[in-house]
Motif scaffolding. Structure first.
Motif, mmCIF file in Angstrom:
data_model
loop_
_atom_site.group_PDB
_atom_site.id
_atom_site.type_symbol
_atom_site.label_atom_id
_atom_site.label_comp_id
_atom_site.label_asym_id
_atom_site.label_seq_id
_atom_site.Cartn_x
_atom_site.Cartn_y
_atom_site.Cartn_z
ATOM 1 N N ALA A 1 52.605 12.275 11.860
ATOM 2 C CA ALA A 1 52.080 13.265 12.751
ATOM 3 C C ALA A 1 53.028 14.146 13.171
ATOM 4 N N ALA A 2 52.822 15.554 13.513
ATOM 5 C CA ALA A 2 53.688 16.556 13.795
ATOM 6 C C ALA A 2 53.196 17.264 15.000
ATOM 7 N N VAL A 3 53.926 17.136 16.103
ATOM 8 C CA VAL A 3 53.248 17.811 17.493
ATOM 9 C C VAL A 3 53.878 18.982 17.586
ATOM 10 N N LEU A 4 52.949 20.264 17.787
ATOM 11 C CA LEU A 4 53.393 21.467 18.011
ATOM 12 C C LEU A 4 52.977 21.824 19.452
ATOM 13 N N TYR A 5 54.105 22.462 20.133
ATOM 14 C CA TYR A 5 53.861 23.361 21.491
ATOM 15 C C TYR A 5 53.355 24.727 21.139
ATOM 16 N N PRO A 6 52.646 25.374 21.920
ATOM 17 C CA PRO A 6 52.383 26.671 21.841
ATOM 18 C C PRO A 6 53.676 27.760 21.535
ATOM 19 N N GLY A 7 53.551 28.258 20.535
ATOM 20 C CA GLY A 7 55.047 28.986 19.988
ATOM 21 C C GLY A 7 55.745 28.377 18.721
ATOM 22 N N ASP A 8 55.402 27.151 18.679
ATOM 23 C CA ASP A 8 56.314 26.191 17.413
ATOM 24 C C ASP A 8 55.626 26.531 16.158
ATOM 25 N N ASP A 9 56.501 26.380 15.245
ATOM 26 C CA ASP A 9 56.130 26.642 13.959
ATOM 27 C C ASP A 9 56.478 25.142 13.127
ATOM 28 N N TYR A 10 55.580 25.037 12.032
ATOM 29 C CA TYR A 10 55.499 23.964 11.122
ATOM 30 C C TYR A 10 55.761 24.475 9.678
ATOM 31 N N GLU A 11 56.665 24.248 8.957
ATOM 32 C CA GLU A 11 56.918 24.494 7.317
ATOM 33 C C GLU A 11 56.146 23.302 6.759
ATOM 34 N N VAL A 12 55.193 23.656 5.983
ATOM 35 C CA VAL A 12 54.244 22.506 5.089
ATOM 36 C C VAL A 12 55.481 22.087 4.122
ATOM 37 N N GLY A 13 55.634 20.766 4.141
ATOM 38 C CA GLY A 13 56.379 19.878 3.320
ATOM 39 C C GLY A 13 57.528 19.672 3.732
ATOM 40 N N SER A 14 57.973 20.351 4.795
ATOM 41 C CA SER A 14 59.293 19.930 5.741
ATOM 42 C C SER A 14 59.173 18.797 6.566
ATOM 43 N N ALA A 15 60.279 18.145 6.722
ATOM 44 C CA ALA A 15 60.455 17.205 8.085
ATOM 45 C C ALA A 15 60.215 17.827 9.416
ATOM 46 N N HIS A 16 59.822 17.319 10.142
ATOM 47 C CA HIS A 16 59.483 18.161 11.541
ATOM 48 C C HIS A 16 59.964 16.916 12.681
ATOM 49 N N ASP A 17 60.612 17.429 13.753
ATOM 50 C CA ASP A 17 60.972 16.633 14.702
ATOM 51 C C ASP A 17 60.178 17.153 15.910
ATOM 52 N N SER A 18 59.436 16.201 16.567
ATOM 53 C CA SER A 18 58.288 16.340 17.546
ATOM 54 C C SER A 18 58.748 16.041 18.730
ATOM 55 N N SER A 19 59.757 15.605 19.010
ATOM 56 C CA SER A 19 60.586 15.029 20.202
ATOM 57 C C SER A 19 60.493 16.206 21.583
ATOM 58 N N GLN A 20 60.826 17.281 21.198
ATOM 59 C CA GLN A 20 60.888 18.241 22.224
ATOM 60 C C GLN A 20 59.599 18.855 22.701
ATOM 61 N N ALA A 21 58.661 18.979 21.709
ATOM 62 C CA ALA A 21 57.293 19.289 22.217
ATOM 63 C C ALA A 21 56.553 18.337 22.903
ATOM 64 N N LEU A 22 56.776 16.934 22.802
ATOM 65 C CA LEU A 22 56.222 15.766 23.276
ATOM 66 C C LEU A 22 56.639 15.932 24.723
ATOM 67 N N GLN A 23 58.143 16.184 24.869
ATOM 68 C CA GLN A 23 58.662 16.309 26.097
ATOM 69 C C GLN A 23 58.122 17.263 26.961
ATOM 70 N N ARG A 24 57.740 18.332 26.589
ATOM 71 C CA ARG A 24 57.075 19.456 27.019
ATOM 72 C C ARG A 24 55.861 19.367 27.554
#
Length: 441
Positions: A254-277
């Motif tokens: 899973a990849a968690v995004l906060y409003p304003g965040d980007d996700y590059e398809v096929g790339s690794a994603h760190d969800s920790s900051q969005a989860l904290q927010r």
């Protein structure tokens, strides 16, 4: 491709040669002032200059929010092309035109449509629309052999997933709704809501697995129930952290995004900051709630009679005779009423009657006043169900058909448009109907 998360169900799919804005709802309360955004979306106005297409999945206001659509600059409305499903499109396109939009492209069911290439087999961005249920739709965006599937809150069954995979080949990123979006009103809520919330998470995982998705982005659930008579739902809602952890336990990414965040398809994603927010947002007890509004009984009766007349014009009497009367307690008026679609009558009932439902006056009036009103009643969770669930469920199905423009009198059924609609939905239609019946609230 890159996914830019704006908020709730709104994203921008940034492709190699175009960009698509999807389902914008940027401010204000919806569903009869029963839902409020949490957190607020974040849309950089400069981003609008890069948008070529605007996809609207269906007419629910958290996906098709007319105040937001109307607020965009005239230059944007004159330039972008709105993408919408072919089904029941006339009234929606008329509304878009009224807001100033000029360019439209209707998307057929289960066909790959080139947006920038000449054909479905040439290079360039393509889209694929899957019509779900009576009004919903999902959209796959295909670019450079990458596929993102925006399921929004369409309850796609595993058998439908197989159809989608057959059509698009694979899914790199799945965007899916992850929390409570309605309630059937069963009492007591603490007995039923936890299982319902868990069922939503199970469905997210099952769809991820059925589509063999590489990543799921949980979205389209960033709201809270914001009226005094529905705030009881909030403590049982899934957080985005719940969805992330559940998928992780199933061995799914899973990849968690906060409003304003980007996700590059096929790339690794760190969800920790969005989860904290998300975890730092104000708690349920710290949020504002609207007080109850009262409607007089005469307004409720007038709204019912107009709605009942429409129902009787559109559906066979033999069908309506299968529905038993419904008794409703109106707590804020200290009244009990009974209505019958078969007879078209509504009247006060004896208070000694055990009611089927309890609904305050304003949401009951709203339910009768608008074609989408009873669906809104369920989505807003502003009623309690005491007995005769099956009878009420059959009423809700009828109201949903009416709102979806599926009328069953012969003069409506024996038309080319209706037959074409049935023919286009035969593949997977029966399994979809069974899935919706089993999971409907």
């Amino acid at each position: 491709m890159k996914i830019h998360f704006v908020g709730h169900a709104c994203i921008v799919a940034e492709c190699s040669d175009t960009s698509i804005l999807m389902d914008p709802w940027l401010s204000g309360k919806i569903f009869n002032n029963s839902w409020t955004l949490r957190p607020e979306p974040a849309l950089d106005p400069a981003l609008l200059d890069r948008i070529d297409y605007l996809w609207i999945s269906h007419e629910h206001p958290d996906h098709c929010h007319f105040p937001t659509l109307g607020s965009f600059p005239d230059s944007f409305k004159q330039r972008v092309t709105i993408l919408f499903q072919t089904r029941d499109s006339a009234k929606i396109l008329a509304a878009f035109k009224g807001l100033g939009y000029q360019h439209f492209r209707l998307l057929p069911h289960r066909e790959i449509v080139p947006l920038t290439g000449e054909t479905a087999s040439t290079r360039g961005t393509k889209v694929y629309c899957y019509h779900a249920g009576l009004m919903d739709s999902a959209l796959a965006v295909i670019d450079n052999q990458q596929v993102i599937l925006n399921a929004n809150d369409a309850r796609i069954s595993t058998s439908e997933c197989r159809l989608i995979l057959k059509d698009v080949g694979h899914v790199d990123v799945l965007l899916n709704q992850f929390s409570l979006a309605a309630y059937a009103g069963f009492e007591p809520p603490e007995r039923y809501l936890p299982e319902r919330a868990l069922q939503v998470l199970r469905n997210v995982s099952e769809v991820h697995r059925a589509l063999d998705a590489k990543v799921t982005i949980p979205f389209a659930s960033f709201i809270y129930f914001s009226s005094e008579d529905n705030k009881y739902v909030n403590p049982f809602a899934n957080t985005v952290g719940d969805a992330y952890n559940y998928l992780q336990r199933q061995g799914q990414t899973a990849a968690v995004l906060y409003p304003g965040d980007d996700y590059e398809v096929g790339s690794a994603h760190d969800s920790s900051q969005a989860l904290q927010r998300y975890a730092a947002l104000p708690g349920w007890d710290e949020l504002p709630y609207d007080p109850l509004e009262t409607k007089p009984l005469s307004d409720i009766f007038d709204a019912y009679r107009a709605m009942s007349q429409q129902i009787n014009e559109r559906y066979p009497r033999a069908l309506l005779m299968l529905l038993r009367p419904v008794t409703i307690r109106i707590p804020d008026l200290d009244k009990t009423v009974e209505f019958s679609l078969a007879s078209g009558q509504i009247a006060e009932a004896q208070e000694s009657y055990q009611p089927d439902l309890s609904i305050n006056s304003q949401p009951l009036w709203f339910g009768f006043k608008f074609p989408f009103g009873i669906q809104t009643l369920g989505v807003s969770a502003r009623f309690k169900l005491h007995q005769n669930f099956r009878n009420w469920k059959m009423h809700r199905i009828l109201f949903s058909l009416n709102n979806g423009g599926v009328y069953l009198k012969p003069k409506y059924v024996l038309t080319a448009d209706f037959m074409n609609y049935v023919r286009s939905r035969l593949a997977g239609g029966m399994t979809q109907a069974v899935h919706y019946y089993r999971t409907s609230l």
